[in-house]
Design a protein around this motif. Structure first.
Motif, PDB file in Angstrom:
ATOM      1  N   GLU A 166      10.489  17.037  47.097  1.00 35.77           N
ATOM      2  CA  GLU A 166       9.835  16.625  45.856  1.00 35.77           C
ATOM      3  C   GLU A 166      10.733  15.712  45.026  1.00 35.77           C
ATOM      4  N   ARG A 167      12.018  16.041  44.964  1.00 34.36           N
ATOM      5  CA  ARG A 167      12.952  15.195  44.205  1.00 34.36           C
ATOM      6  C   ARG A 167      13.063  13.807  44.818  1.00 34.36           C
TER       7      ARG A 167
ATOM      8  N   THR B  48       2.740  20.224  45.629  1.00 36.76           N
ATOM      9  CA  THR B  48       2.394  21.531  45.060  1.00 36.76           C
ATOM     10  C   THR B  48       1.530  22.333  46.028  1.00 36.76           C
TER      11      THR B  48
ATOM     12  N   ASP C  47      11.463  21.632  47.242  1.00 37.66           N
ATOM     13  CA  ASP C  47      12.088  21.072  46.036  1.00 37.66           C
ATOM     14  C   ASP C  47      12.884  19.818  46.371  1.00 37.66           C
ATOM     15  N   PHE C  48      13.616  19.849  47.478  1.00 35.71           N
ATOM     16  CA  PHE C  48      14.419  18.691  47.901  1.00 35.71           C
ATOM     17  C   PHE C  48      13.517  17.494  48.205  1.00 35.71           C
TER      18      PHE C  48
ATOM     19  N   ASN D 107      21.194  26.390  33.663  1.00 36.85           N
ATOM     20  CA  ASN D 107      20.375  26.883  34.769  1.00 36.85           C
ATOM     21  C   ASN D 107      21.140  27.890  35.614  1.00 36.85           C
TER      22      ASN D 107
ATOM     23  N   THR E 170      12.269  31.671  50.330  1.00 35.08           N
ATOM     24  CA  THR E 170      13.175  30.994  49.398  1.00 35.08           C
ATOM     25  C   THR E 170      13.710  29.699  49.987  1.00 35.08           C
TER      26      THR E 170
ATOM     27  N   ASN F 148      11.049  27.071  49.984  1.00 30.74           N
ATOM     28  CA  ASN F 148      10.841  26.566  48.627  1.00 30.74           C
ATOM     29  C   ASN F 148      11.938  25.573  48.237  1.00 30.74           C
ATOM     30  N   ILE F 149      13.181  25.843  48.629  1.00 29.36           N
ATOM     31  CA  ILE F 149      14.282  24.919  48.369  1.00 29.36           C
ATOM     32  C   ILE F 149      14.049  23.602  49.111  1.00 29.36           C
TER      33      ILE F 149
ATOM     34  N   LYS G 197       8.920  14.175  33.776  1.00 27.83           N
ATOM     35  CA  LYS G 197       8.865  15.623  33.657  1.00 27.83           C
ATOM     36  C   LYS G 197       9.148  16.040  32.216  1.00 27.83           C
TER      37      LYS G 197
ATOM     38  N   ARG H  51       3.727  23.717  48.725  1.00 29.60           N
ATOM     39  CA  ARG H  51       4.468  24.888  48.239  1.00 29.60           C
ATOM     40  C   ARG H  51       3.578  26.136  48.242  1.00 29.60           C
TER      41      ARG H  51
END
Length: 276
Positions: free
Chosen positions: A263-264, A200, A260-261, A22, A253, A256-257, A272, A203
């Motif tokens: 969401e995890r 989602t 993501d945090f 990645n 950005t 969005n990060i 997934k 986001r």
């Protein structure tokens, strides 16, 4: 005896490999973007609008443009004004979209009445009806908040609604057979299964809020990143304008990060698809 903090699970070889891959893809993406930007910067017609930021001249020109806006006491006021408008508009959009989406998914009459109008309005660019909102509400922050609210509401409502509709109906039927009432089904099945779709929607809603910012603040706003970009366009101050555009991209950005945090943390149970 006090509880000791649970040790963090070491990464497996596959996870380490995926993490390295990645990072390499991210590096490649950055290199490709730099190449495209460099080609634009040396173009006869595009060079003025896209100075190469990794050259001393290009970097200094954008930084000088932002310094000029700071000297005018504009940059921080614009940033604060836009963030307040985005927070208020997005917050209103979320708290209204969530119940409406659930009502649409659970009750057919509500869906039949509301869904056609949501599909109609969400396809109209915010810039088209921005002047009408300003004429109705006047100048200031209120029209910006309302425009952002409309766009985020439409985006999140449809996303959450389709997420609820995609829940496995077998789980609901099994719960009813076991004696669960509507409240139990909602809190134990529907809501947990909808969390990924809600994230989602968040986001997409944040993205819609930022992309609506220019339209929301271009008519009637006294301050804001979007309003300033429109003003700088009319005065041909491209360096400062590019700096403002980069700031909006950085904000998007970082948001969005953050999603993501979250969401995890909330959907670690979700299976997934493994990356090839």
């Amino acid at each position: 005896m006090s509880k000791t903090k649970q040790a963090k699970r070491p990464l497996t070889q596959a996870e380490k490999r995926n993490k390295t891959i990645n990072r390499l893809w991210l590096l490649l993406s950055l290199v490709v973007a730099l190449i495209v930007w460099f080609l634009l910067s040396i173009g006869e017609k595009t060079g003025r609008s896209f100075p190469f930021l990794f050259s001393i001249q290009g970097r200094d020109s954008v930084i000088q443009g932002l310094r000029t806006m700071i000297d005018r006491d504009a940059l921080w006021n614009d940033f604060a004004s836009s963030m307040i408008s985005v927070a208020m508009g997005f917050g209103l959009g979320f708290v209204t979209a969530l119940p409406v989406a659930f009502l649409m998914a659970w009750y057919t009459p509500v869906r039949k009445i509301i869904e056609p109008w949501i599909n109609f309005i969400r396809n109209i660019p915010a810039l088209a009806y921005a002047p009408l909102v300003v004429l109705m509400l006047g100048v200031g922050r209120t029209p910006s908040v309302v425009l952002i609210w409309i766009c985020t509401f439409m985006t999140m409502c449809i996303t959450i609604f389709h997420g609820i509709r995609n829940i496995d109906n077998t789980l609901v039927k099994a719960a009813k057979v076991l004696g669960a009432n509507d409240v139990d089904i909602f809190f134990r099945i529907t809501l947990p299964a909808t969390v990924p779709f809600i994230l989602t929607a968040v986001r997409l809603g944040l993205s819609a809020a930022l992309t609506t910012l220019l339209a929301a603040e271009s008519t009637g706003a006294r301050a804001g990143l979007g309003m300033r970009i429109r003003t700088l366009q009319s005065t041909f101050e491209t360096n400062a304008m590019l700096g403002y555009i980069i700031i909006i991209g950085i904000i998007g950005t970082l948001l969005n990060i953050l999603v993501d945090f979250i969401e995890r943390r909330l959907t670690s149970w979700q299976e997934k698809r493994e990356e090839a």
